[in-house]
Each structure stands twice: as structure tokens, then as C-alpha cells.
Design a protein around this motif. Structure first.
Motif, short mmCIF file in Angstrom:
data_model
loop_
_atom_site.label_atom_id
_atom_site.label_comp_id
_atom_site.label_asym_id
_atom_site.label_seq_id
_atom_site.Cartn_x
_atom_site.Cartn_y
_atom_site.Cartn_z
N LEU A 389 0.96 -1.07 -0.09
CA LEU A 389 0.13 0.06 0.08
C LEU A 389 0.80 1.14 0.13
CD1 LEU A 389 -2.82 1.41 0.29
CD2 LEU A 389 -2.56 1.02 2.81
N LYS A 390 0.70 1.96 -1.13
CA LYS A 390 1.74 3.16 -1.34
C LYS A 390 1.25 4.62 -1.05
CE LYS A 390 4.75 0.32 -2.42
NZ LYS A 390 5.44 -0.32 -1.37
N GLY A 391 -0.33 4.57 -0.82
CA GLY A 391 -0.87 6.00 -0.44
C GLY A 391 -2.21 5.81 -0.49
N TYR A 392 -2.89 6.91 -0.14
CA TYR A 392 -4.26 7.21 0.31
C TYR A 392 -4.91 8.35 -0.13
CZ TYR A 392 -7.96 7.62 3.86
OH TYR A 392 -9.08 7.63 4.34
N PHE A 393 -6.23 8.30 -0.76
CA PHE A 393 -6.91 9.53 -1.22
C PHE A 393 -8.03 9.26 -0.63
CE2 PHE A 393 -3.84 8.62 -4.42
CZ PHE A 393 -3.37 9.88 -5.02
N LEU A 394 -8.28 10.52 0.23
CA LEU A 394 -9.80 10.66 1.12
C LEU A 394 -10.62 11.22 0.01
CD1 LEU A 394 -9.66 12.38 4.56
CD2 LEU A 394 -11.59 12.46 2.96
N TRP A 395 -11.81 10.40 0.29
CA TRP A 395 -13.16 10.91 -0.39
C TRP A 395 -14.05 11.65 0.44
CZ3 TRP A 395 -14.30 11.28 -5.63
CH2 TRP A 395 -15.52 11.87 -5.87
N SER A 396 -14.04 12.92 0.45
CA SER A 396 -13.77 13.51 -0.50
C SER A 396 -13.20 14.93 -0.16
CB SER A 396 -15.17 13.95 -1.41
OG SER A 396 -14.72 14.94 -2.50
N PHE A 397 -12.42 15.60 -1.02
CA PHE A 397 -11.98 16.85 -0.60
C PHE A 397 -13.03 17.90 -0.30
CE2 PHE A 397 -11.15 21.32 -1.81
CZ PHE A 397 -10.16 21.62 -0.88
N ILE A 398 -14.11 17.70 -0.96
CA ILE A 398 -15.26 18.71 -0.60
C ILE A 398 -16.65 18.12 -0.69
CG2 ILE A 398 -15.31 19.84 -2.94
CD1 ILE A 398 -15.59 22.55 -1.63
N ASP A 399 -17.47 18.70 -0.13
CA ASP A 399 -18.92 17.95 -0.32
C ASP A 399 -19.22 18.31 -1.81
OD1 ASP A 399 -19.26 17.62 2.50
OD2 ASP A 399 -20.05 19.90 2.77
N ASN A 400 -20.21 17.11 -2.19
CA ASN A 400 -20.57 17.27 -3.81
C ASN A 400 -21.71 16.72 -4.01
OD1 ASN A 400 -19.48 14.50 -4.09
ND2 ASN A 400 -17.61 15.22 -3.48
N PHE A 401 -21.95 16.57 -5.42
CA PHE A 401 -23.12 15.98 -6.04
C PHE A 401 -22.96 14.55 -5.99
CE2 PHE A 401 -25.23 14.18 -9.54
CZ PHE A 401 -26.51 14.59 -9.23
N GLU A 402 -23.87 13.75 -4.87
CA GLU A 402 -23.44 12.41 -4.73
C GLU A 402 -24.66 11.60 -5.60
OE1 GLU A 402 -21.16 10.53 -3.52
OE2 GLU A 402 -22.53 8.63 -3.75
N TRP A 403 -24.26 11.74 -6.87
CA TRP A 403 -25.12 10.89 -7.93
C TRP A 403 -26.42 10.83 -7.40
CZ3 TRP A 403 -21.70 11.24 -11.33
CH2 TRP A 403 -20.30 11.17 -11.10
N ALA A 404 -27.05 9.77 -7.38
CA ALA A 404 -28.68 9.53 -7.15
C ALA A 404 -29.10 10.17 -5.92
CB ALA A 404 -28.90 8.15 -7.31
N TRP A 405 -28.17 10.32 -5.03
CA TRP A 405 -28.41 10.84 -3.72
C TRP A 405 -28.22 12.70 -3.53
CZ3 TRP A 405 -28.99 7.95 0.97
CH2 TRP A 405 -28.80 6.26 0.68
N GLY A 406 -28.13 13.11 -5.01
CA GLY A 406 -28.14 14.62 -4.85
C GLY A 406 -27.19 15.11 -3.96
N TYR A 407 -27.71 16.16 -3.40
CA TYR A 407 -26.94 16.83 -2.08
C TYR A 407 -27.24 16.60 -0.98
CZ TYR A 407 -25.36 19.37 -6.30
OH TYR A 407 -24.89 19.81 -7.46
#
Ligand code: FCB
Length: 441
Positions: A389-407
Motif C-alpha cells: 500500500l503506497k498511498g491514500y486518497f480521501l473521498w472527498s476533498f469537498i462536499d459534492n453531488f452524490e449521484w442519485a443521492w443528490g446533495y
């Protein structure tokens, strides 16, 4: 409590995707994507919401990069919107589409942040969907042409590419269950889309190698690796049936093990595989990205599709109703290491939706902080166990449009007020900053 200790070269980042954060859907010649169209269909997205404005990163990226700088993360994973580059999916290129990404990439590099670019995070040009979308083989070739244009425009500055994000979701949620764009409901369309997404990855990887640019290319998968709900052998067998459809339909061909024949046979599915496809798809990639949120438990259930279903679990859940199972991440990292033969792994997404409490300049989100602490502790354990395991990206940097769940669901470590578009770092932002600095407990 165990200290969150990581090697000095461990790569830290946060992640987003174009349609979820950019907004500006009608600016600078962008064409329509399947998500623009899907969002307009009544009843498909929570409260009829869409990505027209989203977090407006298209205009506010300098502010966002300042916040990333404050975080100390060395990388930012974002995606390119295919319909910005080719409004009709192929043919006439829209240079203004690249202008934006060039500005973004330059600004990131100017702040010492490495751009990690996803080529496809679900926003297929609508014009291609009208010709069959991912059920059409030609879409894979159109994708390879688009990928090549991206390497030409950005490859001198972008060295890390992710071909496709979560092909399982595009295929099975988009073409199988109808809950994501384009909204079809057919298992055989889903299986055909799965093959063409795999093929698209293989073609884009080959196109990158042909450029000689020398950077690294991988894919981001949302594997599903359930644990058996009980010690009964029937449940262990149920796990394997689900893993075949939800993971091995992708890891199988990608790592040279072929498609899971038992699943295809049981479902009576014939994949549109042509000579040479399997070799292209199995060409060695440089890393595997894993998007991990939860681990289900599987139970034998003769009345369910595949004779298996997810059992209720006693774990607490996030706002999405996803059980919080940090140890499942360790199990998945071990599984992926075996399946991929030990190539470098990155967590390309991990995070959680919770309700935040905004109080003046502060945003309190203790649920997210706890989720992150527990999952990061598992990452540290994985590294110490010797997993690649070489790295980690956190979801998400900022609140956003969560697909079918909208906002209705917020995943950010930066709060976005969707009326004023004002940004505010949450408590989890400061926690993650300390993890990156090596001072978090
Ligand atoms: C993943 C998607 C990402 C985001 C998270 C919560 O499946 O890749 O865009 O929506 O889930």
C-alpha cells in the motif's frame, strides 16, 4: 492508542470527480453527459438535483487549491470530463475543455501538489450513449482516442493516470439496475458494458505506453469482498458467487485470470469478447486503486439472484446506511494483493457521509473523524504487515453531488454551502492535516 505511522514517501491526497464538483455544465463548449440527461428524468435523483453548479470548482479551483495546500496533501485526484474535451464523444475536439484542465494542473503543480487524473468517472458523452453507450464496442475505441488526446495535452505535466473509476458501478448500476446513468435495467447489457469498460482500460493503457511518456497508469476498482455471515460452508460459497460478479468480472481479466465462468454460465451470459481483447486487458499496469467504503456480510439465499444476498450487520452505519467495518479494508487489501500479484496498491477513495454541525467558522463532524481514524489505523497496519500500500486518497476533498443521492449526503472534509458556495474546513480536515504531518494520535 496506536500512533498513525506511515513511511515518509507514503502519498497523501484527496479526491473528487468532474460531474460531482465542477458545475459549469454549459460553459466553454462542454457537451452533454449521460448524467445531465439522467438528472433531468423525474424521480432518478434525490429532489431532482443535478451537477449544474455542484461545488463550482470550475471557477473556484484557486480557493480549493489553497485549502489543499493547508492540508499538506501531496496529491489531488480529480477526473476530466470527457464531454468538455469531445462534446460529441469523438470527432471535433473542444480546445477550451483542455484550457480549464491546463489551468488546474498548472495551479496544482505551482502549489507543489501532484495531479492524479482519472480519465473516466462516469460522465459519458450523451452522444455516445445514443449509439449504445458502453454496450457498444465502439465506445471503447472512442475512449482510447479521448485518452490519447488527454496524454497529448497534459502528459508533460500529469504523470499518474487512472483510466476508469469503478467500472462495476458504470456497468451494473448504470446498465443493470438502472439507478445510475444511463438508467438501463438488463443483466446482459451490464455484462456487455463490463467487458467494454475493461477493453477501454486496455486500449487506453496501450495508448499511454505508445506515447513513451513514462508515467504510471492504473485503474480504480470498488471491489466487493464480503465476509461470510456465518461459519456455514453455504455462506462461504455464497461469498464466492458474489465476488465473481462484483470483483472478478474486473480483476479476473485485468490480472490475466480470465472472466469468472461459473457466474457467466449460471446467468446464461455471453460476453462480446473478440480475439486479442484478453491480452490487451491483461497488459501489466503500474498500480491498482481501491475505493473502499464498507464490507458486507454474505449469506446463502436460494431465492436471491446468484443464490446469495447481503445479510444485515450489527455494525454502526454512515449516513448512506453503509456499515462501518475498518477491518474489512485490511481483508480487502490482502485479497487484492493476492489477486493482483503484488503490484503497488493505492486507496483511491475512502471516507464517509455524516451530518455535519456548522457552528460559526467551525464544522463539527466527529463521526467522520472517527471513521477516518479507524480506517487510517488499518492502512498503517497494512503497511506494517508488508502489503504494497503506497498511498491514500480521501473521498472527498469537498462536499459534492452524490449521484442519485443528490446533495443529501456530504462526504467532504471541506464543507460547501450549496447556496453561497462558501467553503469551510471541517474538524476532519484538521484531523487529516495532522495525520499527514505525522502528529495525529
Ligand atoms: C464511489 C464513487 C464516488 C463517490 C463515492 C461516495 O462509488 O466513485 O464518486 O460517489 O462512491
Amino acid at each position: 492508542m496506536a500512533r498513525l505511522v506511515f513511511p515518509p514517501d507514503f502519498l497523501w491526497g484527496s479526491a473528487t470527480a468532474a460531474y460531482q464538483v465542477e458545475g459549469a455544465t454549459r460553459e466553454d463548449g462542454r457537451g452533454e453527459s449521460i448524467w445531465d440527461v439522467f438528472s433531468r428524468r423525474p424521480g432518478r435523483v434525490h429532489a431532482g438535483e443535478n451537477g449544474d453548479i455542484a461545488a463550482d470548482q470550475y471557477h473556484r479551483y484557486p480557493e480549493d487549491i489553497e485549502l489543499m495546500r493547508g492540508l499538506g496533501a501531496g496529491a489531488y485526484r480529480f477526473s476530466l470530463a470527457w464531454p468538455r474535451v469531445y462534446p460529441e464523444g469523438r470527432g471535433k475536439l473542444n480546445p477550451k475543455g483542455f484550457d480549464y484542465y491546463q489551468r488546474l494542473v498548472d495551479a496544482l503543480l505551482g502549489s507543489g501538489i501532484k495531479p492524479v487524473v482519472t480519465l473516466y468517472h462516469w460522465d459519458l458523452p450523451q452522444a455516445l450513449e445514443e449509439k449504445g453507450g458502453w454496450t457498444a464496442r465502439d465506445t471503447a475505441y472512442a475512449f482510447a482516442d479521448y485518452a490519447s488526446a488527454c496524454y497529448t495535452a497534459l502528459g508533460d505535466r500529469v504523470r499518474d493516470w487512472i483510466t476508469i473509476n469503478e467500472p462495476w458501478c458504470s456497468a451494473y448500476l448504470g446498465y443493470g439496475r438502472g439507478v445510475h446513468a444511463p438508467g438501463h435495467r438488463s443483466e446482459s447489457m451490464a455484462a456487455s458494458a463490463a467487458h467494454h469498460l475493461n477493453l477501454a482500460h486496455g486500449l487506453a493503457l496501450a495508448a499511454y505506453r505508445a506515447t513513451g511518456q513514462g508515467g504510471s497508469v492504473g485503474i480504480a476498482l470498488n471491489l466487493s469482498t464480503p465476509r461470510p455471515a456465518t461459519a456455514k460452508p453455504e455462506d462461504a460459497a455464497a461469498v464466492e458467487r458474489l465476488v465473481d460478479r462484483d470483483s472478478r468480472m474486473f480483476t479476473g481479466p485485468l490480472f490475466g485470470h480470465g472472466y469468472p465462468e461459473a457466474y457467466l454460465k449460471k446467468e446464461g451470459l455471453a460476453l462480446p469478447v473478440e480475439p486479442g481483447d484478453m491480452e490487451l486487458i491483461a497488459a501489466p499496469m503500474d498500480f491498482l486503486g481501491l475505493n473502499y467504503y464498507s464490507e458486507p456480510a454474505a449469506v446463502d439465499d436460494p431465492s436471491a439472484p446468484l443464490g446469495a444476498t447481503h445479510a444485515p450487520s450489527g455494525y454502526p452505519e454512515t449516513g448512506m446506511g453503509w456499515p462501518i467495518v475498518p477491518q474489512g479494508l485490511l481483508r480487502q487489501l490482502r485479497w487484492a494483493t493476492r489477486e493482483s500479484g503484488g503490484i503497488p496498491l493505492y486507496i483511491t477513495e475512502n471516507g464517509a457521509a455524516f451530518e455535519d454541525r456548522v457552528q460559526g467558522e467551525r464544522v463539527h463532524d466527529e463521526g467522520r473523524v472517527a471513521y477516518l481514524r479507524d480506517h487510517l489505523a488499518v492502512c498503517s497496519e497494512a503497511v506494517h504487515e508488508g502489503l504494497p500500500l503506497k498511498g491514500y486518497f480521501l473521498w472527498s476533498f469537498i462536499d459534492n453531488f452524490e449521484w442519485a443521492w443528490g446533495y443529501s449526503q456530504r462526504f467532504g472534509i471541506v464543507h460547501c454551502d450549496f447556496t453561497t458556495l462558501e467553503r469551510k474546513p471541517k474538524d476532519s480536515y484538521y484531523f487529516y492535516r495532522d495525520v499527514i504531518a505525522g502528529t495525529a494520535e
